[in-house]
Enzyme design. Structure first.
Site, PDB file in Angstrom:
ATOM      1  CG  HIS A 219     -34.074  -6.504  10.752  1.00 15.77           C
ATOM      2  ND1 HIS A 219     -32.908  -5.859  11.078  1.00 15.77           N
ATOM      3  CD2 HIS A 219     -33.935  -7.740  11.277  1.00 15.77           C
ATOM      4  CE1 HIS A 219     -32.112  -6.666  11.772  1.00 15.77           C
ATOM      5  NE2 HIS A 219     -32.728  -7.823  11.904  1.00 15.77           N
TER       6      HIS A 219
ATOM      7  NE  ARG B 280     -27.443  -7.043  12.773  1.00 21.73           N
ATOM      8  CZ  ARG B 280     -28.378  -7.905  13.172  1.00 21.73           C
ATOM      9  NH1 ARG B 280     -29.113  -8.548  12.282  1.00 21.73           N
ATOM     10  NH2 ARG B 280     -28.595  -8.124  14.462  1.00 21.73           N
TER      11      ARG B 280
ATOM     12  NE  ARG C 266     -15.550 -17.421  11.792  1.00 23.67           N
ATOM     13  CZ  ARG C 266     -15.818 -17.269  13.073  1.00 23.67           C
ATOM     14  NH1 ARG C 266     -15.083 -16.481  13.805  1.00 23.67           N
ATOM     15  NH2 ARG C 266     -16.826 -17.903  13.646  1.00 23.67           N
TER      16      ARG C 266
ATOM     17  CB  ILE D 161     -29.081 -18.928  10.410  1.00 25.26           C
ATOM     18  CG1 ILE D 161     -29.605 -18.473  11.783  1.00 25.26           C
ATOM     19  CG2 ILE D 161     -30.024 -18.447   9.298  1.00 25.26           C
ATOM     20  CD1 ILE D 161     -29.632 -16.962  11.997  1.00 25.26           C
TER      21      ILE D 161
ATOM     22  N   GLY E 268     -23.218 -21.458   9.945  1.00 23.88           N
ATOM     23  CA  GLY E 268     -23.519 -21.673  11.366  1.00 23.88           C
ATOM     24  C   GLY E 268     -24.914 -22.272  11.473  1.00 23.88           C
TER      25      GLY E 268
ATOM     26  N   GLY F 185     -36.656 -11.209   9.689  1.00 31.85           N
ATOM     27  CA  GLY F 185     -36.098 -12.569   9.761  1.00 31.85           C
ATOM     28  C   GLY F 185     -36.596 -13.390  10.934  1.00 31.85           C
TER      29      GLY F 185
ATOM     30  CD  GLU G 264     -31.858  -3.067   9.129  1.00 31.05           C
ATOM     31  OE1 GLU G 264     -32.421  -3.118  10.233  1.00 31.05           O
ATOM     32  OE2 GLU G 264     -31.358  -4.048   8.582  1.00 31.05           O
TER      33      GLU G 264
ATOM     34  CB  THR H 152     -31.929 -13.242   6.360  1.00 33.07           C
ATOM     35  OG1 THR H 152     -31.087 -14.379   6.199  1.00 33.07           O
ATOM     36  CG2 THR H 152     -33.084 -13.310   5.388  1.00 33.07           C
TER      37      THR H 152
HETATM   38  C1  8YV Z   1     -33.688  -9.378  15.730  1.00 32.54           C
HETATM   39  C2  8YV Z   1     -31.618 -10.118  14.462  1.00 32.54           C
HETATM   40  O1  8YV Z   1     -34.969  -9.064  15.385  1.00 32.54           O
HETATM   41  O2  8YV Z   1     -31.254 -11.260  16.483  1.00 32.54           O
HETATM   42  C3  8YV Z   1     -30.771 -10.709  15.522  1.00 32.54           C
HETATM   43  O3  8YV Z   1     -29.542 -10.649  15.359  1.00 32.54           O
HETATM   44  O4  8YV Z   1     -31.143  -9.729  13.475  1.00 32.54           O
HETATM   45  C4  8YV Z   1     -33.059  -9.967  14.514  1.00 32.54           C
HETATM   46  O5  8YV Z   1     -33.611 -11.173  14.138  1.00 32.54           O
HETATM   47  C5  8YV Z   1     -33.034  -8.151  16.258  1.00 32.54           C
HETATM   48  O6  8YV Z   1     -31.669  -8.139  16.134  1.00 32.54           O
HETATM   49  C6  8YV Z   1     -33.378  -7.953  17.705  1.00 32.54           C
HETATM   50  O7  8YV Z   1     -32.458  -7.115  18.362  1.00 32.54           O
END
Ligand code: 8YV
Length: 329
Positions: free
Chosen positions: A291, A244, A182, A162, A160, A293, A273, A242
């Site tokens: 976390h 989940r 997918r 990222i 996607g 990212g 986490e 990076t």
């Molecule tokens: C966020 C993330 O910091 O946006 C996302 O999906 O994983 C992170 O980069 C976090 O989720 C904020 O809720």
């Protein structure tokens, strides 16, 4: 005429000041000034009173909590892209719209993924620990040798926004780009990225030097890298995540890293986490981040602005731009 009551927006965590200020100008807003993660009871109270809830990844909004929502709660405007912490089905059944903040954390997350790839391949954290511990006795031709990136194969799981932003960066480092998704991406994107599509994830895994997880966590991607698939990796492979934590079977990954059945890992996310498998903490061949990212100031402000637009458009009677639609989960 009495002034109409402004809708109550409850924000579960501390957001950048500029966003909180604007939020308070626009709506009746309840902030979390000391930024503690809300307990289940506090979240339940928020759901029972708010017209709009603005949660983050640290709030588990399951079907039980959604059942506790007051009839006035009509929008959950998530501060973040991933919505795996929200039971989307329960929200839909209860008539609650869910929005997220896509697009604004792409470049930051891709930067962090590239940083993790470099950090693991070139042993950055290990070297830093050595220096800080006062254990560096001087340069030598054969100490702390890492792995060259140029000429290696990067397998991206999830092509996607990222995944593609990572591919652009990785190409600059001389990595060849492979991906599993997918759906196959547009041929123009494949051409630009010189990317090879693998319909079979299993076949791709067994041939990659580096594997990066960039797909969302959905029911279909839970433990996508399970024990069987992790065993397909080359012992020299590096795994980077990076996305989940739940996309990888963390216990198996930790065990395999410990036994050197996988060469290294760069992990920004974890299955439970902020708890991390204690085995990982003892290993030198992993780089562990909390976390981070999308953790740039600019990114957080952009995310907050997306939330503001989603809430404002909803309150003004329009469809919020970043509504998470059913096909997304
Ligand atoms: C966020 C993330 O910091 O946006 C996302 O999906 O994983 C992170 O980069 C976090 O989720 C904020 O809720």
């Amino acid at each position: 005429m009495p002034p109409t009551k402004k809708p109550l927006v409850v924000v579960t965590r501390k957001l950048p000041d500029v966003i909180e200020t604007r939020m308070m100008e626009l709506f009746q807003t309840r902030l979390n000034l000391d930024d503690h993660p809300l307990s289940r009871a506090e979240l339940g109270e928020a759901m029972a009173t708010a017209d709009v809830l603005v949660p983050t990844v640290t709030d588990r909004i399951d079907a039980g909590l959604i059942a506790e929502a007051g009839p006035q709660l009509k929008l959950i405007a998530n501060f973040g892209n991933g919505v795996d912490h929200i039971d989307l089905r329960a929200a839909r059944e209860r008539g609650i719209i869910v929005t997220n903040t896509p697009g604004v954390l792409t470049e930051d997350t891709a930067d962090m993924t590239m940083a993790l790839i470099l950090a693991v391949a070139r042993r950055l954290s290990e070297g830093e620990r050595l220096v800080r511990a006062g254990r560096w006795s001087g340069w030598a031709p054969t100490i702390m040798l890492g792995t060259r990136l140029t000429g290696k194969r990067l397998g991206i799981i999830g092509m996607g926004r990222i995944g593609q932003a990572l591919a652009r960066r990785a190409k600059g480092f001389g990595l060849s780009i492979h991906y599993h998704n997918r759906k196959r991406v547009h041929p123009d994107v494949e051409t630009e990225l010189e990317a090879t599509y693998w319909d079979s994830l299993d076949q791709m895994l067994s041939r990659m030097d580096i594997v990066s997880i960039n797909c969302p966590r959905t029911p279909a991607t839970y433990h996508l890298l399970n024990a069987r698939r992790l065993q397909l990796l080359k012992p020299s492979a590096i795994v980077v995540n990076t996305s989940r934590g739940e996309v990888i079977d963390e216990a198996t990954l930790s065990r395999m890293l410990q036994r050197k059945e996988i060469a290294g890992a760069g992990l920004d996310v974890f299955e439970h986490e902020p708890t991390i498998d204690p085995k990982l903490l003892k290993l030198d061949n992993v780089v562990l981040l909390p976390h981070l990212g999308s953790a740039t100031y600019e990114g957080r402000v952009d995310m907050g602005e997306k939330v503001l637009v989603n809430v404002k458009s909803f309150i003004d009677g329009h469809t919020p731009p970043d509504r998470v639609i059913q096909s997304d989960f």
